[in-house]
Enzyme design. Structure first.
Site, mmCIF file in Angstrom:
data_model
loop_
_atom_site.group_PDB
_atom_site.id
_atom_site.type_symbol
_atom_site.label_atom_id
_atom_site.label_comp_id
_atom_site.label_asym_id
_atom_site.label_seq_id
_atom_site.Cartn_x
_atom_site.Cartn_y
_atom_site.Cartn_z
ATOM 1 N N ARG A 268 0.867 -1.181 0.000
ATOM 2 C CA ARG A 268 0.000 0.000 0.000
ATOM 3 C C ARG A 268 0.904 1.232 0.000
ATOM 4 N NH1 ARG A 268 -2.162 0.830 5.425
ATOM 5 N NH2 ARG A 268 -0.689 2.562 5.464
ATOM 6 N N HIS A 272 -3.618 4.373 4.545
ATOM 7 C CA HIS A 272 -4.752 3.450 4.666
ATOM 8 C C HIS A 272 -6.017 4.118 4.152
ATOM 9 C CE1 HIS A 272 -7.501 0.479 6.256
ATOM 10 N NE2 HIS A 272 -8.124 1.429 6.937
ATOM 11 N N TYR A 281 4.320 5.403 11.297
ATOM 12 C CA TYR A 281 4.591 4.007 11.652
ATOM 13 C C TYR A 281 5.431 3.238 10.631
ATOM 14 C CZ TYR A 281 0.369 3.483 8.717
ATOM 15 O OH TYR A 281 -0.560 3.567 7.698
#
Length: 375
Positions: A268, A272, A281
């Site tokens: 990805r 998100h 993160y």
């Protein structure tokens, strides 16, 4: 890349390397042999258009035109490759970022935006293109897909030998959904009923901020055999391999061979959703590593080297992408705002006393503001 665990690239089916070189696979190369230069250009066009639409939708959310947007950036090959392997009668149950699959099913991509603008529960009639409405509840739609596949089976639309009748069902979900009970229950029911179902997991390595390493200790595809479901891992950034692997799984399903679990190992590249900040993160080095494995770039390199991707065709697709971008912006800005009372419509197929009572209360509440009074 690790050599073991859920992030290993060992055993991935690959037909097109990250540097754009074709490689042979004894089982899957024959399944793409019929894809000539025109078909390969079509796959490239699909991915370019989907990415442009995705980029426009992201920009529209940033401008306040959409409430939220879930990007599919970096996952175009997994979606377009698998979607183009489907037959017209096959049925798809997506999650909420399968924009590339929607495109391959013939859905006008702008219709996806009604949901993300908050003006409609879905935005399209699933029966028009055999592509179900997006599902926001993680993993729940895999059970819907399993039930639908069992229905197809009981309708006698499996294993007849008629290529225009035999039907497969495909459900798409992410790596995070594999930790949900619904997905595991879907595998149980699909296996014991020998349902004509393809469970297509796009392992983009991040369930929001949780990495796959926090969800599994082995490749996700390894779960399939425990349920009695054949499984395969494929390079999710290789559009040819994704097409081939899905074609095999669909053939098994339509012929009465039962379900297949496909793990498309991809990344990805975006957030998100537009409410997420991946820089909190994951590292820039990790993102750069996968940026060098961009699914569109590798096909571009291959088609350029073979002479199949001409400047004229690229200019044609670029113009088509610009037109899609403009149409997307115009469509969203013309949607307007629905009456708030419409939130009570289409909740149930038949009248429901609780919904009726809530609607009546809400209408009374809104009426209380008439004349500037508020209570």
């Amino acid at each position: 890349m690790t050599t073991s665990g859920p992030l290993t690239d060992d055993g991935l089916v690959q037909l097109l390397t990250p540097t754009g070189e074709r490689v042979d696979h004894p089982d899957y190369t024959p399944r793409v042999a019929h894809l000539d230069d025109e078909a390969l250009r079509g796959l490239w066009r699909d991915m370019v258009l989907v990415r442009r639409f995705d980029t426009e939708a992201t920009a529209l959310q940033r401008q306040g035109e959409l409430g939220l947007w879930a990007q599919c950036l970096g996952q175009e090959a997994a979606q377009v490759g698998s979607g183009r392997a489907l037959a017209p009668q096959d049925y798809v149950f997506p999650s909420y970022r399968e924009h590339g699959v929607a495109h391959t099913r013939g859905l006008d991509l702008t219709e996806l935006l009604r949901l993300f603008r908050g003006v409609d529960h879905g935005g399209w009639d699933p029966t028009d293109v055999n592509f179900h409405l997006y599902t926001l509840v993680i993993g729940s739609h895999t059970l819907h897909a399993t039930g639908y596949a069992m229905g197809v089976q009981r309708d006698g639309a499996v294993g007849t030998g008629d290529p225009g009748r035999d039907t497969a069902v495909v459900t798409y979900f992410g790596d995070g959904a594999t930790a949900q009970g619904d997905v595991n229950e879907a595998l149980v029911f699909a296996a014991v009923n020998n349902a004509p179902l393809v469970l297509f997991c796009q392992n983009n390595q991040w369930a929001i901020s949780e990495p796959t390493t926090r969800q599994a200790r082995v490749p996700l595809a390894a779960r399939g055999p425990g349920f009695g479901v054949p499984s395969v891992r494929v390079d999710g950034n290789d559009v040819l391999a994704c097409y081939a692997v899905t074609a095999e799984a669909l053939e098994r399903a339509r012929s009465g061979g039962g379900p297949t679990l496909v793990e498309a190992f991809t990344y990805r590249m975006g957030a998100h959703t537009t409410s997420d900040d991946p820089s909190r993160y994951r590292s820039a080095a990790e993102e750069d590593y996968w940026r060098q494995r961009d699914p569109i770039d590798r096909l571009t390199t291959y088609l350029t080297a073979t002479g199949a991707l001409t400047d004229a065709f690229r200019a044609e697709v670029e113009a088509e992408a610009d037109a899609l971008g403009e149409r997307t912006r115009t469509f969203v800005r013309a949607l307007g705002r629905p009456e708030t009372s419409t939130m009570f419509e289409h909740v149930y197929a038949t009248p429901h006393a609780v919904v009726d009572a809530e609607r009546a209360w809400f209408e009374q509440y809104e009426a209380s503001f008439a004349g500037g009074e508020q209570r």
